[in-house]
Motif scaffolding. Sequence first.
Motif, mmCIF file in Angstrom:
data_model
loop_
_atom_site.group_PDB
_atom_site.id
_atom_site.type_symbol
_atom_site.label_atom_id
_atom_site.label_comp_id
_atom_site.label_asym_id
_atom_site.label_seq_id
_atom_site.Cartn_x
_atom_site.Cartn_y
_atom_site.Cartn_z
ATOM 1 N N TYR A 202 35.905 37.965 41.041
ATOM 2 C CA TYR A 202 34.985 36.824 41.087
ATOM 3 C C TYR A 202 35.244 35.990 42.339
ATOM 4 C CZ TYR A 202 34.175 37.372 35.980
ATOM 5 O OH TYR A 202 33.848 37.824 34.737
ATOM 6 N N ASP A 203 34.202 35.292 42.791
ATOM 7 C CA ASP A 203 34.384 34.203 43.750
ATOM 8 C C ASP A 203 34.986 33.020 42.994
ATOM 9 O OD1 ASP A 203 33.185 35.340 46.130
ATOM 10 O OD2 ASP A 203 31.243 35.132 45.132
ATOM 11 N N PHE A 204 36.111 32.494 43.517
ATOM 12 C CA PHE A 204 36.761 31.376 42.823
ATOM 13 C C PHE A 204 37.707 30.672 43.790
ATOM 14 C CE2 PHE A 204 40.286 29.772 40.059
ATOM 15 C CZ PHE A 204 39.537 28.836 39.347
ATOM 16 N N ASN A 205 37.657 29.373 43.798
ATOM 17 C CA ASN A 205 38.561 28.567 44.628
ATOM 18 C C ASN A 205 38.541 28.986 46.095
ATOM 19 O OD1 ASN A 205 39.372 26.868 42.615
ATOM 20 N ND2 ASN A 205 41.489 27.584 42.524
ATOM 21 N N GLY A 206 37.363 29.335 46.612
ATOM 22 C CA GLY A 206 37.241 29.714 48.002
ATOM 23 C C GLY A 206 37.838 31.055 48.346
ATOM 24 N N ASP A 207 38.082 31.877 47.326
ATOM 25 C CA ASP A 207 38.706 33.180 47.536
ATOM 26 C C ASP A 207 38.136 34.157 46.516
ATOM 27 O OD1 ASP A 207 40.376 35.151 48.483
ATOM 28 O OD2 ASP A 207 42.248 34.021 48.169
ATOM 29 N N ILE A 208 38.646 35.385 46.478
ATOM 30 C CA ILE A 208 38.255 36.357 45.450
ATOM 31 C C ILE A 208 39.415 36.485 44.478
ATOM 32 C CG2 ILE A 208 37.627 38.751 44.978
ATOM 33 C CD1 ILE A 208 36.326 38.843 47.740
ATOM 34 N N TRP A 209 39.128 36.210 43.217
ATOM 35 C CA TRP A 209 40.165 36.196 42.185
ATOM 36 C C TRP A 209 39.903 37.273 41.134
ATOM 37 C CZ3 TRP A 209 43.913 32.230 40.370
ATOM 38 C CH2 TRP A 209 44.305 31.363 41.403
ATOM 39 N N LEU A 210 40.991 37.642 40.463
ATOM 40 C CA LEU A 210 40.898 38.451 39.253
ATOM 41 C C LEU A 210 40.772 37.488 38.088
ATOM 42 C CD1 LEU A 210 43.674 41.076 40.032
ATOM 43 C CD2 LEU A 210 41.200 41.333 40.277
ATOM 44 N N CYS A 211 39.752 37.708 37.277
ATOM 45 C CA CYS A 211 39.414 36.737 36.253
ATOM 46 C C CYS A 211 38.837 37.483 35.052
ATOM 47 C CB CYS A 211 38.379 35.764 36.827
ATOM 48 S SG CYS A 211 38.154 34.256 35.888
ATOM 49 N N HIS A 212 39.188 37.034 33.854
ATOM 50 C CA HIS A 212 38.658 37.617 32.631
ATOM 51 C C HIS A 212 37.767 36.550 32.008
ATOM 52 C CE1 HIS A 212 39.666 40.304 28.901
ATOM 53 N NE2 HIS A 212 38.429 40.426 29.323
ATOM 54 N N SER A 213 36.496 36.550 32.398
ATOM 55 C CA SER A 213 35.691 35.363 32.174
ATOM 56 C C SER A 213 34.365 35.663 31.487
ATOM 57 C CB SER A 213 35.466 34.648 33.508
ATOM 58 O OG SER A 213 35.136 33.303 33.311
ATOM 59 N N PHE A 214 33.415 34.731 31.641
ATOM 60 C CA PHE A 214 32.170 34.744 30.906
ATOM 61 C C PHE A 214 30.986 34.475 31.839
ATOM 62 C CE2 PHE A 214 35.662 32.672 28.702
ATOM 63 C CZ PHE A 214 35.876 33.536 27.633
ATOM 64 N N PHE B 31 43.347 34.554 36.679
ATOM 65 C CA PHE B 31 44.702 35.104 36.702
ATOM 66 C C PHE B 31 45.365 34.896 38.062
ATOM 67 C CE2 PHE B 31 43.355 36.875 32.769
ATOM 68 C CZ PHE B 31 44.517 37.071 32.043
ATOM 69 N N GLN B 32 44.859 35.530 39.098
ATOM 70 C CA GLN B 32 45.460 35.361 40.413
ATOM 71 C C GLN B 32 44.504 35.877 41.481
ATOM 72 O OE1 GLN B 32 48.838 37.865 41.371
ATOM 73 N NE2 GLN B 32 48.142 39.489 40.002
ATOM 74 N N PRO B 33 44.739 35.514 42.751
ATOM 75 C CA PRO B 33 43.927 36.082 43.824
ATOM 76 C C PRO B 33 44.017 37.608 43.822
ATOM 77 C CG PRO B 33 45.164 34.198 44.634
ATOM 78 C CD PRO B 33 45.674 34.489 43.249
ATOM 79 N N ALA B 34 42.889 38.267 44.004
ATOM 80 C CA ALA B 34 42.849 39.730 43.914
ATOM 81 C C ALA B 34 43.742 40.394 44.949
ATOM 82 C CB ALA B 34 41.409 40.208 44.086
#
Length: 426
Positions: A139-151, A161-164
Motif C-alpha cells: 500500500y501507499d502509506f506515510n509517503g512510502d510503500i508499506w506492507l499492510c493487512h488492511s481494508f 506492519f513495516q515499509p516493504a
Amino acid sequence: MTCFMDHRDLSRATATGYLFLLLLFSSFINIWSSCSNGSCQVVDSCSHSTDCGPGLFCGNCPALGKTQPFCIRGQATIPTSVIGGLPFNKYSWLVTHNSFSIVGAPALPGVQRFTFYNQEDTVTNQLKNGVRGLMLDMYDFNGDIWLCHSFRGQCFNFTAFQPAINTLREVEAFLSKNPSEIVTIIIEDYVHTPKGLTKLFKNAGLDKYWFPVSKMPKKGEDWPTVTEMVKANHRLLVFTSVASKEEEEGIAYQWKYLLENEAGDPGVQPGSCPNRKESQPFNSKTASLFLMNYFPTYPVEDEACKEHSARLADRIRTCYKAAGSMMPNFLAVNFYLRSDGGGVFYDLDSMSGQRLCGCNTIAACQAGAPFGSCKNISMPTPSPMTNSVGSFSGPVQFSTSTSTVYHPNHLMIALFSFPWMISLFF
C-alpha cells in the motif's frame, strides 16, 4: 492363626515390593529407550526441541486432541536438490499467505495494531525453512510503500506492519547467499504511486534477479528450466494483481500466468475447489502455473495444525482433479509450521514425488532413474531431506504456550462476528 496372619501380611508386602521394583525398572527402561538429543523423528514424543532431529521441532496439536509434545516437521525438501534441471512449472513450492503478517511484529509507536495475523516467524526464517513464495500486500502509506493487512484498499496506522523495502531486503539477502534458489513474490497491489514498485524493487537491490515478462510463456507452454533461470540470474518472479502494471512497469499480471482457486473459506471446503473469479478457468490452455490457496477467511493459530492434517491431502486431490489433473505449483497456507506431524511439508513431498518421478514421495525419487523407479522407503518419511540452504531455525515449544498464549486473531474474529463491525471496514 497369628503366625498365619503374619506370614500372609509378609507375603503381601513382598509382592507389593516386587511390583514396585518392576514398575520402577520398567520406567527406567522406557526413559533409557526413549529418543533424545536430536534422535527423535516425526511424531516421536519429545520434551524439548533439542530432542528432535534436523528440520524438526517439539510441539503439539490440541485441536486434534494431541496435547502431549511430539516432533513436528519444520522444513521443506527443496525439490530441485533431488531432481534438477526441469522447467520451473514442473515443480511444487510452499507459499506463505500474508508472509509479512507475523505474530509479535512491533506496531507503530503508540498504536495498538488491529488486524489479523497469518505467520509466526520472519520472512528470512520462512525462506530458510524452504518457503519459496511470498504473498505480500503493498500500500501507499506515510509517503512510502508499506506492507499492510488492511481494508478497502487503504492502509491505516493500526493495520500497518513495516515499509516493504525491509522485507524485500530480506529476500535480496537470501538470494545473494543462495545463488541456486528461486523465489516468487505475489503482490496484492494497492500502490498508486507512478513507477512505485519499480523504484521499490530497484532500491531493495532485487532488479538484478528480475525474471523479465518478455520471457514468460503466454500460451501454456513450459517455462525455462530452473538451470536456465539460475544461469541467467532470473531468480525472482514477481506478479501483481493490477493488470495495467505489466505494460507500465514490466510486472507480470498475476492472472495472466497463474490459475488459481478461490481463497478463504470457499477454498477449504471439502469436496470442491472453485475457480477464483479473477483467474482464468481451470481448463484454460494459456497459463502453465497453478496457485492453490488453502487457508480460511479468519486465521487462527491453534486451529492450523488441524487444517494441515489429512484434510489438506484430500483438498490437494480435489483441486488436482478440478484443474484437469494439473498439480499445484504453489501451495499457499497460513501458519505453515503448524501440523500434526508432517503437515504441509509431507504433502509437498507427495506432490513433488508424483510429478517428478512417479513416486509417493520425493524421498523415493532417484536422480537419473526412469520415471516410476522408486526407492523402497517407509511412509511417512521420518524427517526431511537436508539441503544446503540452512537448518531449521523456526519457533519451537508450542506445547508450553498453546493453551495460555494470547491469540490476537481470536479477538478479531469475535469482533468481526458483529455485522456493525464489518460495516465499518467493508
